[in-house]
Design a protein around this motif. Structure first.
Motif, PDB file in Angstrom:
ATOM      1  N   THR A 201       0.820  -1.205   0.000  1.00 29.36           N
ATOM      2  CA  THR A 201       0.000   0.000   0.000  1.00 29.36           C
ATOM      3  C   THR A 201       0.858   1.260   0.000  1.00 29.36           C
ATOM      4  N   ASN A 202       0.255   2.363  -0.414  1.00 28.25           N
ATOM      5  CA  ASN A 202       0.917   3.664  -0.350  1.00 28.25           C
ATOM      6  C   ASN A 202       0.503   4.435   0.897  1.00 28.25           C
ATOM      7  N   ASN A 203      -0.322   3.798   1.736  1.00 27.37           N
ATOM      8  CA  ASN A 203      -0.815   4.491   2.919  1.00 27.37           C
ATOM      9  C   ASN A 203      -1.095   3.486   4.044  1.00 27.37           C
ATOM     10  N   ILE A 204      -0.211   3.416   5.022  1.00 27.80           N
ATOM     11  CA  ILE A 204      -0.430   2.518   6.154  1.00 27.80           C
ATOM     12  C   ILE A 204      -1.557   3.081   7.016  1.00 27.80           C
ATOM     13  N   PRO A 205      -2.612   2.297   7.282  1.00 27.90           N
ATOM     14  CA  PRO A 205      -3.759   2.801   8.056  1.00 27.90           C
ATOM     15  C   PRO A 205      -3.338   3.312   9.433  1.00 27.90           C
ATOM     16  N   LYS A 206      -4.016   4.347   9.894  1.00 29.69           N
ATOM     17  CA  LYS A 206      -3.726   4.897  11.216  1.00 29.69           C
ATOM     18  C   LYS A 206      -4.255   3.976  12.312  1.00 29.69           C
ATOM     19  N   ASN A 207      -3.517   3.926  13.413  1.00 29.14           N
ATOM     20  CA  ASN A 207      -3.922   3.149  14.584  1.00 29.14           C
ATOM     21  C   ASN A 207      -4.217   1.686  14.254  1.00 29.14           C
ATOM     22  N   CYS A 208      -3.492   1.137  13.264  1.00 32.47           N
ATOM     23  CA  CYS A 208      -3.736  -0.255  12.885  1.00 32.47           C
ATOM     24  C   CYS A 208      -2.875  -1.194  13.715  1.00 32.47           C
ATOM     25  N   GLU A 209      -3.388  -2.403  13.928  1.00 35.55           N
ATOM     26  CA  GLU A 209      -2.614  -3.444  14.586  1.00 35.55           C
ATOM     27  C   GLU A 209      -1.736  -4.130  13.540  1.00 35.55           C
ATOM     28  N   ASN A 210      -0.665  -4.733  13.985  1.00 32.81           N
ATOM     29  CA  ASN A 210       0.232  -5.453  13.077  1.00 32.81           C
ATOM     30  C   ASN A 210       0.683  -4.592  11.900  1.00 32.81           C
ATOM     31  N   GLU A 211       1.261  -3.460  12.236  1.00 28.04           N
ATOM     32  CA  GLU A 211       1.706  -2.536  11.194  1.00 28.04           C
ATOM     33  C   GLU A 211       2.719  -3.171  10.260  1.00 28.04           C
ATOM     34  N   ASP A 212       3.428  -4.201  10.736  1.00 24.64           N
ATOM     35  CA  ASP A 212       4.432  -4.855   9.895  1.00 24.64           C
ATOM     36  C   ASP A 212       3.805  -5.632   8.730  1.00 24.64           C
ATOM     37  N   ARG A 213       2.469  -5.767   8.736  1.00 29.00           N
ATOM     38  CA  ARG A 213       1.772  -6.429   7.623  1.00 29.00           C
ATOM     39  C   ARG A 213       1.765  -5.551   6.375  1.00 29.00           C
ATOM     40  N   TYR A 214       2.013  -4.279   6.549  1.00 29.37           N
ATOM     41  CA  TYR A 214       1.899  -3.334   5.439  1.00 29.37           C
ATOM     42  C   TYR A 214       3.278  -3.005   4.871  1.00 29.37           C
ATOM     43  N   ILE A 215       3.393  -3.107   3.557  1.00 32.86           N
ATOM     44  CA  ILE A 215       4.658  -2.874   2.869  1.00 32.86           C
ATOM     45  C   ILE A 215       4.481  -1.744   1.864  1.00 32.86           C
ATOM     46  N   THR A 216       5.292  -0.700   1.990  1.00 31.48           N
ATOM     47  CA  THR A 216       5.213   0.449   1.077  1.00 31.48           C
ATOM     48  C   THR A 216       6.425   0.548   0.154  1.00 31.48           C
ATOM     49  N   ASP A 217       7.530  -0.059   0.555  1.00 36.40           N
ATOM     50  CA  ASP A 217       8.782   0.081  -0.188  1.00 36.40           C
ATOM     51  C   ASP A 217       8.963  -1.076  -1.171  1.00 36.40           C
ATOM     52  N   ILE A 218       8.078  -1.141  -2.160  1.00 37.05           N
ATOM     53  CA  ILE A 218       8.129  -2.198  -3.164  1.00 37.05           C
ATOM     54  C   ILE A 218       7.717  -1.603  -4.506  1.00 37.05           C
ATOM     55  N   THR A 219       8.343  -2.055  -5.572  1.00 37.12           N
ATOM     56  CA  THR A 219       8.010  -1.542  -6.890  1.00 37.12           C
ATOM     57  C   THR A 219       6.607  -1.994  -7.291  1.00 37.12           C
ATOM     58  N   ILE A 220       5.991  -1.238  -8.190  1.00 30.55           N
ATOM     59  CA  ILE A 220       4.659  -1.576  -8.665  1.00 30.55           C
ATOM     60  C   ILE A 220       4.660  -2.968  -9.300  1.00 30.55           C
ATOM     61  N   GLY A 221       5.652  -3.235 -10.133  1.00 26.82           N
ATOM     62  CA  GLY A 221       5.715  -4.528 -10.810  1.00 26.82           C
ATOM     63  C   GLY A 221       5.814  -5.697  -9.857  1.00 26.82           C
ATOM     64  N   ARG A 222       6.661  -5.566  -8.825  1.00 24.34           N
ATOM     65  CA  ARG A 222       6.825  -6.661  -7.871  1.00 24.34           C
ATOM     66  C   ARG A 222       5.563  -6.853  -7.028  1.00 24.34           C
TER      67      ARG A 222
END
Length: 283
Positions: free
Chosen positions: A139-160
């Motif tokens: 995602t380009n936006n990690i949700p606020k006040n979310c649990e398990n923030e490590d589930r969200y990855i922003t540093d990845i290319t679109i293709g990958r």
């Protein structure tokens, strides 16, 4: 009010999502948050980086043959190597590298390399790390006040990201990224309604595909696609209940990689949306 849309997986049928988005745009329905799993991620990513629904359709037609072409990985002697985190790919499966390259190229044309670079709207793309049996969300936006923030990855290319979400088991090899081995996001989340809601969407439209009937004329692929639809809808029961409207698109028994039916699927998506326009506008 923020409107979100969650696009399901479904192989080449995913181009129907572009037809649905085109009908919505023509009728003033603005999407603020978009999510997509597997083939749904292919459309969602292109839409989020600024491509029009019709141009997405054109891109699909241009790259479809390259994406489904034979692109197999090396032969391995056993599954044990995979479990030990060695570099492997089962013989006969597609690597998905063609898909990744195609998406990186079209993203760069919009000045975007990684998913975190997208600013037009929030985007969520689920995938599953089969090493740890865990769902991750690009995602380009990690949700606020979310649990398990490590589930969200922003540093990845679109293709990958889209490659990871679209690695259909037994067709594509797992996608390696930062120690993970990703497979199709539909394994755990075929219609990412809940993730779209976490992005602040007040109303969410879920888009999935009608399961075709099986009869005496059905072939092996027809049965496989029926099975996928049953599994996907079962997995997504909770998500579908959380949506505000379910747009179900028929696709005339289009197979997983049945590129000959691209045009029909796109038309079905547009037509079905137009037929449900009254209800969509009420939302």
């Amino acid at each position: 009010m923020k409107l979100g849309i969650a696009l399901s997986g479904g192989g080449i049928r995913g181009i129907a999502h572009a037809g649905a988005l085109k009908a919505m745009e023509e009728n003033g329905i603005k999407i603020d948050v978009i999510g997509g799993t597997s083939s749904g991620s292919l459309v969602a990513a292109l839409y989020a980086i600024g491509y029009s629904p019709y141009y997405i359709y054109i891109l699909f037609k241009r790259y479809a043959k390259d994406i489904v072409a034979i692109n197999s990985g090396p032969i391995i002697s056993g599954i044990g190597n995979f479990m030990m985190n060695k570099k492997v790919c089962i013989s006969g499966l597609k690597t998905g590298e063609s898909l990744e390259r195609a998406y990186d190229n079209v993203a760069i044309k919009k000045g975007i390399k990684k998913i975190k670079d997208i600013t037009k709207m929030s985007l969520v793309i689920p995938s599953v790390d089969i090493k740890h049996s865990k769902e991750y969300v690009f995602t380009n936006n990690i949700p606020k006040n979310c649990e398990n923030e490590d589930r969200y990855i922003t540093d990845i290319t679109i293709g990958r990201a889209v490659r990871a979400s679209s690695c259909f088991p037994a067709v594509f090899c797992p996608c390696d990224f930062m120690g993970h081995k990703f497979l199709d996001g539909a394994i755990l989340d075929n219609i990412p309604v809940l993730e779209v809601k976490k992005q602040g969407a007040d109303k969410v439209i879920a888009v999935n595909f009608k399961a075709d009937e099986i009869d005496e004329n059905s072939n092996v692929m027809d049965i496989a696609m029926k099975t996928i639809d049953i599994m996907g809808n079962k997995i997504s029961e909770k998500s579908l209940k959380e949506s505000d409207f379910i747009l179900t698109i028929p696709t005339d028994k289009a197979g997983l990689l049945d590129i000959e039916k691209l045009d029909k699927c796109y038309e079905y998506g547009y037509k079905t949306t137009m037929e449900n326009l009254k209800y969509l506008k009420e939302i």
